[in-house]
Design a protein around this motif. Structure first.
Motif, PDB file in Angstrom:
ATOM      1  N   VAL A  85      23.993 -13.447  19.938  1.00 19.35           N
ATOM      2  CA  VAL A  85      24.647 -14.780  19.398  1.00 19.35           C
ATOM      3  C   VAL A  85      23.818 -14.546  17.736  1.00 19.35           C
ATOM      4  N   ILE A  86      24.372 -14.132  16.678  1.00 23.72           N
ATOM      5  CA  ILE A  86      23.809 -13.776  15.324  1.00 23.72           C
ATOM      6  C   ILE A  86      24.705 -14.654  14.511  1.00 23.72           C
ATOM      7  N   ASN A  87      24.196 -15.942  14.142  1.00 27.54           N
ATOM      8  CA  ASN A  87      24.811 -17.174  13.381  1.00 27.54           C
ATOM      9  C   ASN A  87      24.643 -16.256  11.825  1.00 27.54           C
ATOM     10  N   ASN A  88      25.938 -16.259  11.129  1.00 29.29           N
ATOM     11  CA  ASN A  88      25.023 -15.806   9.715  1.00 29.29           C
ATOM     12  C   ASN A  88      26.743 -17.114   8.766  1.00 29.29           C
ATOM     13  N   GLY A  89      25.991 -17.999   7.705  1.00 28.40           N
ATOM     14  CA  GLY A  89      26.503 -18.825   6.934  1.00 28.40           C
ATOM     15  C   GLY A  89      26.781 -19.846   6.897  1.00 28.40           C
ATOM     16  N   ARG A  90      27.238 -20.670   6.756  1.00 27.37           N
ATOM     17  CA  ARG A  90      28.240 -22.509   7.059  1.00 27.37           C
ATOM     18  C   ARG A  90      29.302 -22.559   7.991  1.00 27.37           C
ATOM     19  N   ASP A  91      29.721 -21.513   8.382  1.00 25.71           N
ATOM     20  CA  ASP A  91      31.421 -21.363   9.369  1.00 25.71           C
ATOM     21  C   ASP A  91      30.344 -21.256  11.068  1.00 25.71           C
ATOM     22  N   ALA A  92      29.422 -20.296  10.836  1.00 26.60           N
ATOM     23  CA  ALA A  92      29.049 -20.182  11.774  1.00 26.60           C
ATOM     24  C   ALA A  92      27.673 -21.241  12.459  1.00 26.60           C
ATOM     25  N   GLY A  93      27.452 -21.933  11.473  1.00 21.94           N
ATOM     26  CA  GLY A  93      26.353 -22.797  11.911  1.00 21.94           C
ATOM     27  C   GLY A  93      24.704 -22.919  11.355  1.00 21.94           C
ATOM     28  N   GLU A  94      24.926 -21.116  11.224  1.00 25.34           N
ATOM     29  CA  GLU A  94      23.334 -20.768  10.623  1.00 25.34           C
ATOM     30  C   GLU A  94      22.623 -22.279  10.066  1.00 25.34           C
ATOM     31  N   ALA A  95      21.739 -22.713  11.066  1.00 20.53           N
ATOM     32  CA  ALA A  95      20.816 -23.796  10.684  1.00 20.53           C
ATOM     33  C   ALA A  95      19.766 -23.518   9.655  1.00 20.53           C
ATOM     34  N   VAL A  96      18.866 -21.929   9.986  1.00 22.65           N
ATOM     35  CA  VAL A  96      17.321 -21.675   9.984  1.00 22.65           C
ATOM     36  C   VAL A  96      18.126 -20.277   8.859  1.00 22.65           C
ATOM     37  N   PRO A  97      17.474 -20.872   7.501  1.00 21.66           N
ATOM     38  CA  PRO A  97      16.908 -19.858   6.587  1.00 21.66           C
ATOM     39  C   PRO A  97      16.096 -17.958   7.264  1.00 21.66           C
ATOM     40  N   HIS A  98      16.143 -17.741   8.282  1.00 22.29           N
ATOM     41  CA  HIS A  98      15.562 -16.680   9.061  1.00 22.29           C
ATOM     42  C   HIS A  98      16.383 -16.072   9.793  1.00 22.29           C
ATOM     43  N   LEU A  99      16.037 -14.803  10.097  1.00 21.22           N
ATOM     44  CA  LEU A  99      17.377 -13.651  10.438  1.00 21.22           C
ATOM     45  C   LEU A  99      16.302 -14.092  12.305  1.00 21.22           C
ATOM     46  N   HIS A 100      17.656 -14.671  12.811  1.00 23.27           N
ATOM     47  CA  HIS A 100      17.418 -15.375  14.589  1.00 23.27           C
ATOM     48  C   HIS A 100      18.220 -14.945  15.299  1.00 23.27           C
ATOM     49  N   CYS A 101      17.993 -14.239  16.165  1.00 22.03           N
ATOM     50  CA  CYS A 101      19.244 -13.619  17.445  1.00 22.03           C
ATOM     51  C   CYS A 101      19.247 -14.566  19.260  1.00 22.03           C
ATOM     52  N   HIS A 102      20.174 -15.363  19.115  1.00 18.82           N
ATOM     53  CA  HIS A 102      19.734 -16.184  20.015  1.00 18.82           C
ATOM     54  C   HIS A 102      20.704 -15.487  21.540  1.00 18.82           C
ATOM     55  N   ILE A 103      19.689 -15.432  22.145  1.00 21.03           N
ATOM     56  CA  ILE A 103      19.948 -14.855  23.772  1.00 21.03           C
ATOM     57  C   ILE A 103      19.944 -16.209  24.968  1.00 21.03           C
ATOM     58  N   LEU A 104      21.188 -15.558  24.946  1.00 23.49           N
ATOM     59  CA  LEU A 104      21.940 -17.042  26.162  1.00 23.49           C
ATOM     60  C   LEU A 104      22.390 -16.523  27.393  1.00 23.49           C
ATOM     61  N   GLY A 105      21.361 -17.632  28.778  1.00 28.04           N
ATOM     62  CA  GLY A 105      22.296 -16.526  29.773  1.00 28.04           C
ATOM     63  C   GLY A 105      21.690 -17.617  30.945  1.00 28.04           C
ATOM     64  N   GLY A 106      21.758 -17.922  32.222  1.00 23.80           N
ATOM     65  CA  GLY A 106      21.899 -18.657  33.047  1.00 23.80           C
ATOM     66  C   GLY A 106      22.776 -19.094  33.027  1.00 23.80           C
ATOM     67  N   ARG A 107      24.142 -18.923  33.441  1.00 26.75           N
ATOM     68  CA  ARG A 107      25.099 -20.001  33.269  1.00 26.75           C
ATOM     69  C   ARG A 107      26.653 -18.981  32.905  1.00 26.75           C
ATOM     70  N   PRO A 108      27.691 -18.997  33.200  1.00 28.30           N
ATOM     71  CA  PRO A 108      28.573 -18.643  33.028  1.00 28.30           C
ATOM     72  C   PRO A 108      29.308 -18.602  31.429  1.00 28.30           C
ATOM     73  N   MET A 109      29.566 -18.026  30.383  1.00 27.23           N
ATOM     74  CA  MET A 109      29.990 -18.254  29.212  1.00 27.23           C
ATOM     75  C   MET A 109      31.052 -17.728  29.082  1.00 27.23           C
ATOM     76  N   GLY A 110      31.534 -19.308  28.073  1.00 27.21           N
ATOM     77  CA  GLY A 110      33.313 -18.827  27.385  1.00 27.21           C
ATOM     78  C   GLY A 110      33.447 -18.009  26.622  1.00 27.21           C
ATOM     79  N   TRP A 111      34.635 -17.557  26.795  1.00 29.47           N
ATOM     80  CA  TRP A 111      35.238 -17.308  25.268  1.00 29.47           C
ATOM     81  C   TRP A 111      36.470 -17.338  25.525  1.00 29.47           C
ATOM     82  N   PRO A 112      36.590 -17.691  23.916  1.00 31.66           N
ATOM     83  CA  PRO A 112      36.208 -17.807  22.408  1.00 31.66           C
ATOM     84  C   PRO A 112      35.007 -18.741  22.619  1.00 31.66           C
ATOM     85  N   PRO A 113      33.671 -17.977  21.488  1.00 26.17           N
ATOM     86  CA  PRO A 113      32.724 -18.893  21.638  1.00 26.17           C
ATOM     87  C   PRO A 113      33.185 -20.573  21.093  1.00 26.17           C
TER      88      PRO A 113
END
Ligand code: 5GP
Length: 114
Positions: A85-113
């Protein structure tokens, strides 16, 4: 310009649980995990967000994406899968202004997020 939180983590001015590092990227556990595995993979170059990356950033962006499966494998997610996940901007919930890619796992993920 003042350093971002993640630049301070890169510089070891703020502690983090680092799980992978090379000359271009750093990966560390998220302080508020949203899944059993939640790692942030960042470029050491302080690109503000993906929408502000430039054509000259192709190599570092490619490297970042290529290293995501490496980090996921290291965290034991090869068999079960993972979400990037890469959040970009306010509606996406970006909180830290340094590009970051979330790597999430270890449980089933819902869709849509959410
Ligand atoms: P964003 O919402 O910008 O996509 O993600 C920022 C992430 O940084 C959040 O998941 C948040 O929990 C994480 N975070 C914020 N401050 C710190 C910190 O000091 N250390 C670590 N390891 N993660 C942080």
């Amino acid at each position: 310009m003042s350093q971002t939180l993640f630049e301070k983590i890169i510089a070891r001015q703020i502690p983090a649980d680092i799980v992978y590092e090379d000359e271009q990227v750093l990966a560390f556990k998220d302080i508020k995990p949203q899944a059993p595995v939640h790692v942030l993979l960042i470029p050491k170059k302080p690109i503000v967000r993906i929408a502000e990356a430039k054509s000259g950033d192709e190599a570092v962006l490619g490297h970042l994406l290529l290293k995501a499966p490496t980090v996921a494998k290291k965290m034991g997610l090869s068999e079960t899968g993972f979400r990037l996940v890469i959040n970009n901007g306010r509606d996406a919930g970006e909180a830290v202004p340094h590009l970051h890619c979330h790597i999430l796992g270890g449980r089933p993920m819902g869709w849509p997020p959410g």
